[in-house]
Design a protein around this motif. Structure first.
Motif, short mmCIF file in Angstrom:
data_model
loop_
_atom_site.label_atom_id
_atom_site.label_comp_id
_atom_site.label_asym_id
_atom_site.label_seq_id
_atom_site.Cartn_x
_atom_site.Cartn_y
_atom_site.Cartn_z
N ASN A 1 79.91 45.72 66.61
CA ASN A 1 79.46 46.67 67.62
C ASN A 1 78.33 46.02 68.40
O ASN A 1 77.23 45.81 67.89
N THR B 1 76.82 47.25 70.97
CA THR B 1 75.88 48.22 71.52
C THR B 1 74.73 48.49 70.56
O THR B 1 73.60 48.75 70.99
N SER B 2 75.03 48.45 69.26
CA SER B 2 73.99 48.69 68.26
C SER B 2 73.98 47.56 67.25
O SER B 2 75.01 46.96 66.99
N GLY B 3 72.83 47.28 66.68
CA GLY B 3 72.68 46.15 65.76
C GLY B 3 72.56 46.60 64.33
O GLY B 3 73.01 47.68 63.99
N HIS C 1 71.97 42.35 64.80
CA HIS C 1 72.84 41.21 64.99
C HIS C 1 72.09 39.92 64.73
O HIS C 1 70.85 39.88 64.78
N GLN D 1 79.50 51.07 75.73
CA GLN D 1 79.85 50.72 74.35
C GLN D 1 80.88 49.58 74.34
O GLN D 1 81.94 49.68 74.95
#
Length: 217
Positions: free
Chosen positions: A121, A123-125, A127, A176
């Motif tokens: 994903n 859009t969100s970590g 990372h 997203q």
């Protein structure tokens, strides 16, 4: 000024070449010449025209056999991918709680040269620190990438056992996005210039599944 011997020879050779091209039946009408003509050969010294023609024909046959073997290998691999894709569709329909990543991993388990699948994903970590650079360097132009990664990029996705990758960005909405990644332990399996047909299909499938709220993991 008279023509030089070299110029005369070149003119004569050109005339002979033109005549033979215009009269391909010449050697059929004069078969006795075939046994008398001799051609230089790197390994065998001098060979007859007939021997040289036979050798060229054998080379063409070997090249065709190699092409057939290569095409048969591609056909077998495409057949495996087709059946694995079919199974992936069935699993997602019959086991919606399985999770897309788990289903993708079962998909690659059926592939002889693909060992890992990841869905990140974007859009969100959290990372890996190298992921933004990887996305900019490898996916900025086309949105997909086939080939090898450097050491830092590799650590953002897979362990050291993976040597070549297939990557594609999957946009679910303007806000997203996901990264679909497949890894192979073979250096040569994923190469630049590969066709994107199956990767496109998997990306579209992932987009539909994720858009309907199926959990990635």
């Amino acid at each position: 000024m008279s023509d030089s011997p070299l110029a005369t020879e070149l003119i004569d050779a050109s005339l002979v070449l033109d005549y033979l091209q215009d009269h391909p039946e010449f050697f059929l009408e004069h078969p006795e010449l075939l046994g008398k003509l001799r051609l230089p050969h790197q390994q065998r010294g001098v060979v007859s025209l007939v021997e040289r023609q036979q050798e060229l024909q054998r080379d063409k046959i070997r090249a065709l056999e190699d092409d057939i073997t290569r095409l048969m290998g591609i056909a077998r691999q495409n057949e495996l991918i087709f059946y694995a894709l079919n199974q992936l569709h069935l699993q997602l329909l019959s086991q919606p709680k399985l999770g897309l990543v788990a289903a993708l991993q079962q998909f690659v388990n059926a592939m002889p040269y693909v060992q890992r699948a990841e869905l990140l994903n974007l859009t969100s970590g959290p990372h890996h620190a190298a992921l933004p650079l990887l996305l900019q360097r490898r996916l900025n132009a086309k949105g997909y990438y086939f080939g090898r990664l450097n050491k830092d990029e590799q650590q953002a996705l897979f362990d050291q056992s993976i040597h070549s990758v297939a990557l594609m960005k999957v946009d679910i909405s303007p806000t997203q996005s996901y990264l679909l990644a497949f890894g192979s332990e073979s250096d040569e399996h994923f190469q630049p210039g590969m066709d994107t047909l199956f990767l496109d299909h998997l990306a579209k499938l992932a987009k539909v599944v994720l858009s309907h709220g199926v959990e990635p993991c």
